[in-house]
Design a protein around this motif. Structure first.
Motif, mmCIF file in Angstrom:
data_model
loop_
_atom_site.group_PDB
_atom_site.id
_atom_site.type_symbol
_atom_site.label_atom_id
_atom_site.label_comp_id
_atom_site.label_asym_id
_atom_site.label_seq_id
_atom_site.Cartn_x
_atom_site.Cartn_y
_atom_site.Cartn_z
ATOM 1 N N GLU A 107 0.811 -1.214 0.000
ATOM 2 C CA GLU A 107 0.000 0.000 0.000
ATOM 3 C C GLU A 107 0.843 1.263 0.000
ATOM 4 O O GLU A 107 0.370 2.326 -0.404
ATOM 5 C CB GLU A 107 -0.936 0.024 1.226
ATOM 6 C CG GLU A 107 -1.875 -1.142 1.326
ATOM 7 C CD GLU A 107 -1.222 -2.408 1.901
ATOM 8 O OE1 GLU A 107 -0.198 -2.319 2.615
ATOM 9 O OE2 GLU A 107 -1.744 -3.497 1.612
ATOM 10 N N VAL A 108 2.103 1.164 0.445
ATOM 11 C CA VAL A 108 2.977 2.335 0.471
ATOM 12 C C VAL A 108 3.096 2.954 -0.930
ATOM 13 O O VAL A 108 3.246 4.160 -1.071
ATOM 14 C CB VAL A 108 4.373 1.974 1.053
ATOM 15 C CG1 VAL A 108 5.152 1.068 0.120
ATOM 16 C CG2 VAL A 108 5.156 3.225 1.360
ATOM 17 N N TRP A 109 2.985 2.138 -1.974
ATOM 18 C CA TRP A 109 3.105 2.628 -3.350
ATOM 19 C C TRP A 109 1.833 3.315 -3.821
ATOM 20 O O TRP A 109 1.846 3.984 -4.856
ATOM 21 C CB TRP A 109 3.482 1.497 -4.297
ATOM 22 C CG TRP A 109 4.841 0.969 -3.962
ATOM 23 C CD1 TRP A 109 5.129 -0.204 -3.321
ATOM 24 C CD2 TRP A 109 6.083 1.613 -4.202
ATOM 25 N NE1 TRP A 109 6.483 -0.323 -3.160
ATOM 26 C CE2 TRP A 109 7.096 0.785 -3.701
ATOM 27 C CE3 TRP A 109 6.446 2.822 -4.803
ATOM 28 C CZ2 TRP A 109 8.452 1.123 -3.774
ATOM 29 C CZ3 TRP A 109 7.786 3.147 -4.876
ATOM 30 C CH2 TRP A 109 8.775 2.299 -4.366
ATOM 31 N N LEU A 110 0.738 3.160 -3.091
ATOM 32 C CA LEU A 110 -0.529 3.778 -3.472
ATOM 33 C C LEU A 110 -0.778 5.089 -2.748
ATOM 34 O O LEU A 110 -1.749 5.779 -3.019
ATOM 35 C CB LEU A 110 -1.681 2.799 -3.215
ATOM 36 C CG LEU A 110 -1.574 1.479 -3.985
ATOM 37 C CD1 LEU A 110 -2.694 0.538 -3.575
ATOM 38 C CD2 LEU A 110 -1.568 1.713 -5.476
ATOM 39 N N SER A 111 0.112 5.456 -1.855
ATOM 40 C CA SER A 111 0.001 6.697 -1.107
ATOM 41 C C SER A 111 0.320 7.875 -2.017
ATOM 42 O O SER A 111 1.167 7.784 -2.901
ATOM 43 C CB SER A 111 0.974 6.667 0.069
ATOM 44 O OG SER A 111 1.230 7.954 0.555
ATOM 45 N N GLU A 112 -0.344 9.008 -1.777
ATOM 46 C CA GLU A 112 -0.028 10.224 -2.532
ATOM 47 C C GLU A 112 1.411 10.652 -2.289
ATOM 48 O O GLU A 112 2.025 11.297 -3.123
ATOM 49 C CB GLU A 112 -1.000 11.343 -2.155
ATOM 50 C CG GLU A 112 -2.384 11.114 -2.704
ATOM 51 C CD GLU A 112 -3.333 12.255 -2.390
ATOM 52 O OE1 GLU A 112 -2.868 13.340 -1.990
ATOM 53 O OE2 GLU A 112 -4.538 12.054 -2.552
ATOM 54 N N ASN A 113 1.979 10.294 -1.143
ATOM 55 C CA ASN A 113 3.355 10.653 -0.824
ATOM 56 C C ASN A 113 4.368 9.888 -1.667
ATOM 57 O O ASN A 113 5.529 10.275 -1.740
ATOM 58 C CB ASN A 113 3.646 10.414 0.654
ATOM 59 C CG ASN A 113 2.818 11.316 1.541
ATOM 60 O OD1 ASN A 113 2.453 12.412 1.153
ATOM 61 N ND2 ASN A 113 2.501 10.839 2.725
#
Length: 189
Positions: A107-113
């Motif tokens: 999910e880290v890759w789906l964050s706006e950040n």
């Protein structure tokens, strides 16, 4: 009537761009949002704890991927000191990196950040993302959701070829390497 009043109220509330001293006008910044990607469920759990990333690909798999140099282990600090391995090809000039991330989920890759372009894909039935970083076109990664709170990072990059490899070709290489890596993980199971 209500639609017309609402539209005129919106126009009245929209700030106009300021004129600069040199006559230029700064346009308001557009707001971009990352669309929410829903990934399918994993077909199984493939925990990465205790796995040596340099043994994920067998010698035969490495040769099928034209990775003819010995694997080199290291620790990838950008992924919470995850165990990692790089393998270079003197045949194609490309490099594969495998990182076994156990401190956060895909999910880290789906964050706006994340500031990347992530497209959903699958690897041997496992949900995955093909990730490209805007402005960096000599690398492509495939992130595979292998277990809760863990993912396999497979990077495929141009290792300095005379003619730069197109990113679409690098993404195909990352996909092939990810398929081989997941097959290797499944054989351990």
């Amino acid at each position: 009537m209500i639609v017309a009043l609402t539209a005129s109220a919106l126009v009245a509330c929209t700030p106009l761009p300021d004129n600069k001293a040199d006559g230029r006008v700064d346009e308001p910044l557009s707001v971009t949002t990352t669309p929410r990607i829903a990934l399918p469920a994993r077909p199984a759990e493939l925990p990465l704890d205790g796995v040596d990333p340099c043994t994920v690909l067998s010698a035969d798999q490495r040769m099928q991927l034209s990775l003819d140099n010995p694997p080199s282990a290291y620790v990838e600090s950008s992924f919470g000191n995850a165990k990692a391995c790089t393998i270079r090809s003197s045949i194609s000039g490309n490099v594969v990196r495998l990182v076994l991330v156990t401190v956060e989920g895909i999910e880290v890759w789906l964050s706006e950040n994340a500031q990347v372009e992530a497209a959903p894909t699958t690897v041997s039935g496992f949900p995955a993302l093909t990730v490209r970083t805007p402005g960096i076109d000599d690398v492509c990664t495939v992130e595979v959701d292998v277990a809760a709170g863990q993912f396999l990072d497979v990077m495929f990059r141009d290792g300095g070829n005379k003619t730069q490899v197109k990113q679409d070709i690098l993404c195909q290489g990352a996909q092939r390497a990810a398929e081989a890596a997941v097959a290797g993980l499944l054989q351990r199971g």
